[in-house]
Design a protein around this motif. Structure first.
Motif, PDB file in Angstrom:
ATOM      1  N   LYS A   1       0.831  -1.216   0.000  1.00  0.00           N
ATOM      2  CA  LYS A   1       0.000   0.000   0.000  1.00  0.00           C
ATOM      3  C   LYS A   1       0.863   1.261   0.000  1.00  0.00           C
ATOM      4  O   LYS A   1       0.545   2.234  -0.676  1.00  0.00           O
ATOM      5  CB  LYS A   1      -0.934  -0.028   1.224  1.00  0.00           C
ATOM      6  N   TRP A   2       1.932   1.254   0.782  1.00  0.00           N
ATOM      7  CA  TRP A   2       2.809   2.419   0.908  1.00  0.00           C
ATOM      8  C   TRP A   2       4.245   2.006   0.595  1.00  0.00           C
ATOM      9  O   TRP A   2       5.045   1.745   1.503  1.00  0.00           O
ATOM     10  CB  TRP A   2       2.723   3.002   2.319  1.00  0.00           C
TER      11      TRP A   2
ATOM     12  N   GLU B   1      -6.602   7.407   5.085  1.00  0.00           N
ATOM     13  CA  GLU B   1      -6.060   6.392   4.175  1.00  0.00           C
ATOM     14  C   GLU B   1      -5.852   5.066   4.904  1.00  0.00           C
ATOM     15  O   GLU B   1      -6.145   3.994   4.367  1.00  0.00           O
ATOM     16  CB  GLU B   1      -4.745   6.893   3.580  1.00  0.00           C
ATOM     17  N   ILE B   2      -5.380   5.139   6.128  1.00  0.00           N
ATOM     18  CA  ILE B   2      -5.177   3.935   6.936  1.00  0.00           C
ATOM     19  C   ILE B   2      -6.525   3.309   7.296  1.00  0.00           C
ATOM     20  O   ILE B   2      -6.680   2.088   7.237  1.00  0.00           O
ATOM     21  CB  ILE B   2      -4.333   4.251   8.190  1.00  0.00           C
TER      22      ILE B   2
ATOM     23  N   GLY C   1      -9.757  -3.615   4.265  1.00  0.00           N
ATOM     24  CA  GLY C   1      -9.312  -4.714   3.407  1.00  0.00           C
ATOM     25  C   GLY C   1      -9.235  -6.029   4.149  1.00  0.00           C
ATOM     26  O   GLY C   1      -9.651  -6.166   5.300  1.00  0.00           O
TER      27      GLY C   1
ATOM     28  N   GLU D   1      -9.205   3.414   5.533  1.00  0.00           N
ATOM     29  CA  GLU D   1      -9.654   2.750   4.310  1.00  0.00           C
ATOM     30  C   GLU D   1      -8.905   1.423   4.115  1.00  0.00           C
ATOM     31  O   GLU D   1      -9.499   0.408   3.760  1.00  0.00           O
ATOM     32  CB  GLU D   1      -9.431   3.658   3.104  1.00  0.00           C
ATOM     33  N   TRP D   2      -7.602   1.438   4.362  1.00  0.00           N
ATOM     34  CA  TRP D   2      -6.783   0.234   4.244  1.00  0.00           C
ATOM     35  C   TRP D   2      -7.267  -0.850   5.209  1.00  0.00           C
ATOM     36  O   TRP D   2      -7.275  -2.029   4.870  1.00  0.00           O
ATOM     37  CB  TRP D   2      -5.321   0.595   4.499  1.00  0.00           C
TER      38      TRP D   2
END
Length: 105
Positions: A20-21, A57-58, A64, A60-61
């Motif tokens: 992701k990053w 963003e985290i 998963g 949203e991650w």
């Protein structure tokens, strides 16, 4: 998934984090050691984002999938087995050897 899944299995998430990053570094992740605030600050820094943007963003991650090596960890086996009991016919024990399921005895 919840943050406690990440924190309890921190190193198992390295691959997912680096996917992701890609700017993140494994040595820095070692230092963070599952600390959520430190991780948010680190991601904000390496992605040159505002902390709020990184936090979003985290979040949203976290929606998963849990990495398979976390799901397949032996410490999760009994929980996974108990969840599978709904697929085991009445009278069978979900903790029995799979080879015995459906043998009619």
């Amino acid at each position: 998934m919840k943050w406690h899944h990440v924190q309890e299995n921190w190193s198992a998430f390295y691959e997912a984090i680096l996917d992701k990053w890609p700017e993140a570094e494994e040595s820095e992740l070692d230092e963070i050691d599952g600390d959520q605030r430190a991780f948010i600050a680190y991601i904000a820094d390496v992605t040159e984002q505002d902390v709020r943007e990184a936090r979003d963003e985290i979040r949203e991650w976290l929606t998963g999938e849990i990495p398979s090596d976390v799901v397949m960890d032996p410490s999760h086996d009994n929980h996974s087995i108990s969840l599978s009991s709904k697929y085991v016919p009445d009278g069978e024990d979900e903790y029995d050897d799979d080879a015995r399921f459906g043998d009619g005895d």
